[in-house]
Design a protein around this motif. Structure first.
Motif, PDB file in Angstrom:
ATOM      1  N   ASN A   1     -49.818  27.635  18.522  1.00 33.80           N
ATOM      2  CA  ASN A   1     -49.067  28.038  19.705  1.00 33.80           C
ATOM      3  C   ASN A   1     -49.656  27.346  20.931  1.00 33.80           C
ATOM      4  OD1 ASN A   1     -47.628  30.624  18.398  1.00 33.80           O
ATOM      5  ND2 ASN A   1     -49.783  30.623  17.793  1.00 33.80           N
TER       6      ASN A   1
ATOM      7  N   HIS B   1     -47.465  37.286  23.643  1.00 34.79           N
ATOM      8  CA  HIS B   1     -46.638  36.889  22.502  1.00 34.79           C
ATOM      9  C   HIS B   1     -47.370  35.845  21.660  1.00 34.79           C
ATOM     10  CE1 HIS B   1     -42.530  35.105  21.012  1.00 34.79           C
ATOM     11  NE2 HIS B   1     -43.216  35.659  20.039  1.00 34.79           N
TER      12      HIS B   1
ATOM     13  N   THR C   1     -55.727  30.258  12.839  1.00 37.29           N
ATOM     14  CA  THR C   1     -54.529  30.054  13.639  1.00 37.29           C
ATOM     15  C   THR C   1     -54.973  29.854  15.086  1.00 37.29           C
ATOM     16  OG1 THR C   1     -54.216  32.440  13.913  1.00 37.29           O
ATOM     17  CG2 THR C   1     -53.078  31.366  12.078  1.00 37.29           C
TER      18      THR C   1
ATOM     19  N   ILE D   1     -44.332  28.901  20.955  1.00 41.92           N
ATOM     20  CA  ILE D   1     -44.829  30.188  20.475  1.00 41.92           C
ATOM     21  C   ILE D   1     -44.033  30.608  19.249  1.00 41.92           C
ATOM     22  CG2 ILE D   1     -45.240  32.617  21.037  1.00 41.92           C
ATOM     23  CD1 ILE D   1     -45.386  31.816  23.990  1.00 41.92           C
ATOM     24  N   GLU D   2     -44.735  30.933  18.191  1.00 42.55           N
ATOM     25  CA  GLU D   2     -44.143  31.409  16.942  1.00 42.55           C
ATOM     26  C   GLU D   2     -43.087  30.422  16.423  1.00 42.55           C
ATOM     27  OE1 GLU D   2     -43.633  35.806  15.018  1.00 42.55           O
ATOM     28  OE2 GLU D   2     -43.125  35.549  17.143  1.00 42.55           O
TER      29      GLU D   2
ATOM     30  N   SER E   1     -50.184  37.484  19.694  1.00 46.57           N
ATOM     31  CA  SER E   1     -49.621  38.297  18.607  1.00 46.57           C
ATOM     32  C   SER E   1     -49.122  37.423  17.468  1.00 46.57           C
ATOM     33  CB  SER E   1     -48.472  39.156  19.143  1.00 46.57           C
ATOM     34  OG  SER E   1     -48.926  40.085  20.101  1.00 46.57           O
ATOM     35  N   ALA E   2     -48.478  36.317  17.820  1.00 47.07           N
ATOM     36  CA  ALA E   2     -47.952  35.415  16.796  1.00 47.07           C
ATOM     37  C   ALA E   2     -49.080  34.812  15.965  1.00 47.07           C
ATOM     38  CB  ALA E   2     -47.127  34.308  17.453  1.00 47.07           C
TER      39      ALA E   2
ATOM     40  N   ALA F   1     -44.582  29.217  11.299  1.00 54.63           N
ATOM     41  CA  ALA F   1     -44.464  29.867  12.601  1.00 54.63           C
ATOM     42  C   ALA F   1     -45.711  30.688  12.921  1.00 54.63           C
ATOM     43  CB  ALA F   1     -43.229  30.764  12.625  1.00 54.63           C
ATOM     44  N   GLY F   2     -46.201  30.529  14.139  1.00 54.78           N
ATOM     45  CA  GLY F   2     -47.337  31.310  14.605  1.00 54.78           C
ATOM     46  C   GLY F   2     -48.691  30.713  14.311  1.00 54.78           C
TER      47      GLY F   2
ATOM     48  N   LYS G   1     -50.566  37.565  13.706  1.00 53.69           N
ATOM     49  CA  LYS G   1     -49.670  37.860  12.587  1.00 53.69           C
ATOM     50  C   LYS G   1     -49.724  36.756  11.531  1.00 53.69           C
ATOM     51  CE  LYS G   1     -44.781  38.724  11.574  1.00 53.69           C
ATOM     52  NZ  LYS G   1     -43.415  38.834  12.160  1.00 53.69           N
ATOM     53  N   ALA G   2     -49.718  35.500  11.971  1.00 50.74           N
ATOM     54  CA  ALA G   2     -49.755  34.386  11.020  1.00 50.74           C
ATOM     55  C   ALA G   2     -51.051  34.375  10.233  1.00 50.74           C
ATOM     56  CB  ALA G   2     -49.571  33.061  11.759  1.00 50.74           C
TER      57      ALA G   2
END
Length: 489
Positions: free
Chosen positions: A209, A48, A178, A11-12, A51-52, A205-206, A55-56
């Motif tokens: 996942n 999480h 993503t 994750i992330e 969300s990751a 990152a993100g 956000k990415a």
């Protein structure tokens, strides 16, 4: 059999345990025993991961920087290729694949498909000019752009996990999406290893996942219900696909479904080598655990007895060619789990109750080991209205159905809620292609042609699903079109 490493969450950009530290057992189909463990994702872990991914997608240029994205995904595919032997080991131990099946379709097919997707990226048109058009006295310049859909929840099954993980993840990433990957509880490591290789490939990152869980529903339900997830791409049973489609309708998600199959293999009376065509039809590859594998064999009534004799010889000859963990020629091992073993045995009993007769098999095989072994099984005297001819068994069970003529064969093949794959064998290519064109299914093979391969679109008709994976079409499924126009003098 050596133990497998622990399957962690990814994750992330970080490979880590579940927040509460809990693990669940990874059971090998060969022995029925624990061969490893996997992180038991909590609801907070899943939150999480979503969300990751959100956000990415929203806060980076991943979806817009096509060159950098293609380079990153290419590195990811290279890492998969460099770790081929590790992937083969996981396919053998965790998935229960025979060495032959693990090396071929389970892993090499996935790697070839990943490379096909990377190569297909160049054929995707991200912006197209539609020129200037005069309308109501003014001129307008127009372009059509192709944009990523957003965050993808990829929910994958246990039968060929690497192949299906790759088909969803690599295509979605190339499209600019993503991804949150949720592998099946029976095969967590084949998902988790992709997270570790994504880190080695230095994916941002993100962007990608992985969440693992012993609960077959919780993570998938969270992904499907969450409004931050734009797309659900699911491969699995038609029953679960219906539930995902209904749940996704609340937020009007884009839903891609690759579901069940009951594919027919039609051998016409003019087949060049009729005995060999029949003998090669036994349902044994990966213990019949493939959604597009042909599990209904349709043969002409005029050659029905000949077909039965050929099948009997084929099954007798295969008896010593399966269920050996170390034999490099074996393409058939156990079924995935005790639950699946019970399910398949229930269908075998159902076939007997319906009046079909066993030509071969029909038994558990504890002599092969302590795992979940069912011997290759063939039913004859089957009619197409029987449950064993209509329902997806997902085991090494073939049903043989006679037909009168080409039209009758086409009718029987289409008399199904499914429409995923199909196979035709004929000594007359034009005759074979005519029959193929009449079958309502997404991928049809004529005389052994490869209709399921990484540069061709794959997906189903009817209740076998919607949407396409693989090829440039598989990338474009994760995109949408936008028209932009501006006034010009």
């Amino acid at each position: 059999m050596e133990p497998l490493p622990t399957a962690n969450l990814f994750i992330e950009g970080v490979s880590r345990p579940a927040q509460n530290g809990k693990l669940f057992d990874n059971i090998s189909p060969w022995t029925g025993e624990v061969v490893g463990q996997a992180a038991e994702a909590t609801a907070a872990d899943i939150e999480h991961a979503i969300s990751a991914a959100r956000k990415a997608f929203d806060e980076t240029d991943w979806s817009r920087n096509h060159t950098a994205r293609h380079q990153a995904v290419t590195r990811f595919v290279e890492q998969l290729e460099q770790h081929r032997e590790q992937l083969v080991t996981i396919a053998r131990v965790e998935v229960g694949a025979g060495v032959g099946a693990a090396n071929l379709f389970q892993v090499q097919g996935a790697l070839d498909g990943a490379r096909d997707l990377v190569n297909a990226f160049a054929s995707v048109t991200w912006q197209e000019s539609r020129g200037v058009r005069e309308f109501m006295g003014s001129n307008t310049e127009r372009v059509v752009t192709r944009e990523a859909l957003g965050v993808v929840g990829a929910i994958t099954p246990w039968n060929v996990p690497l192949y299906i993980n790759v088909g969803k993840v690599i295509a979605a990433l190339l499209a600019g999406c993503t991804v949150v990957l949720k592998p099946a509880p029976d095969t967590p490591l084949m998902g988790a290893i992709m997270g570790e290789l994504a880190a080695l490939a230095e994916l941002p990152a993100g962007v990608f996942n992985v969440i693992t869980s012993s609960d077959p529903a919780m993570a998938g339900e969270m992904l499907t219900a969450d409004p931050r997830v734009d797309v659900i791409s699911f491969t699995g049973s038609t029953a679960v696909g219906r539930r995902i489609m209904a749940a996704g309708s609340v937020t009007l998600k884009r839903v891609f479904l690759e579901l069940g199959g009951k594919s027919a293999r039609i051998i016409l009376d003019d087949a060049d080598d009729f005995p060999m065509a029949v003998m090669s039809s036994i349902a044994v590859f990966h213990a019949g655990q493939g959604c597009a594998l042909p599990t209904r064999l349709l043969v002409p009534k005029s050659r029905y007895q000949e077909a039965i004799e050929c099948l009997s010889l084929a099954y007798q000859g295969f008896e010593e060619m399966w269920g050996d963990f170390d034999n490099p020629e074996n393409i058939m091992g156990p079924v995935i789990s005790k639950r699946q073993q019970e399910r398949v045995m229930g269908y075998i009993q159902c076939g007997l109750d319906e009046g079909a007769n066993l030509l071969h098999g029909g038994n558990r095989r504890p002599d092969k080991g302590t795992g979940f072994f069912i011997e290759p099984t063939c039913f004859i005297d089957v009619t197409n209205d029987m449950r064993i001819a209509q329902e997806e068994i997902f085991g090494p069970v073939l049903v043989v159905i006679p037909f009168e003529d080409d039209e009758d064969a086409i009718r029987i093949a289409n008399e199904s809620i499914y429409g995923l794959g199909g196979y035709v064998v004929s000594g007359d290519l034009e005759r074979g292609k005519y029959v193929a064109n009449r079958i309502r299914a997404g991928a049809i093979s004529v005389n052994g042609g490869m209709s399921i391969i990484g540069d061709l679109p794959f997906g189903g008709f009817k209740q076998s699903g919607m949407g396409r994976e693989w090829g440039p079409e598989g990338i474009c499924e994760f995109t949408d079109l936008k028209s932009i126009a501006w006034s010009v003098v």
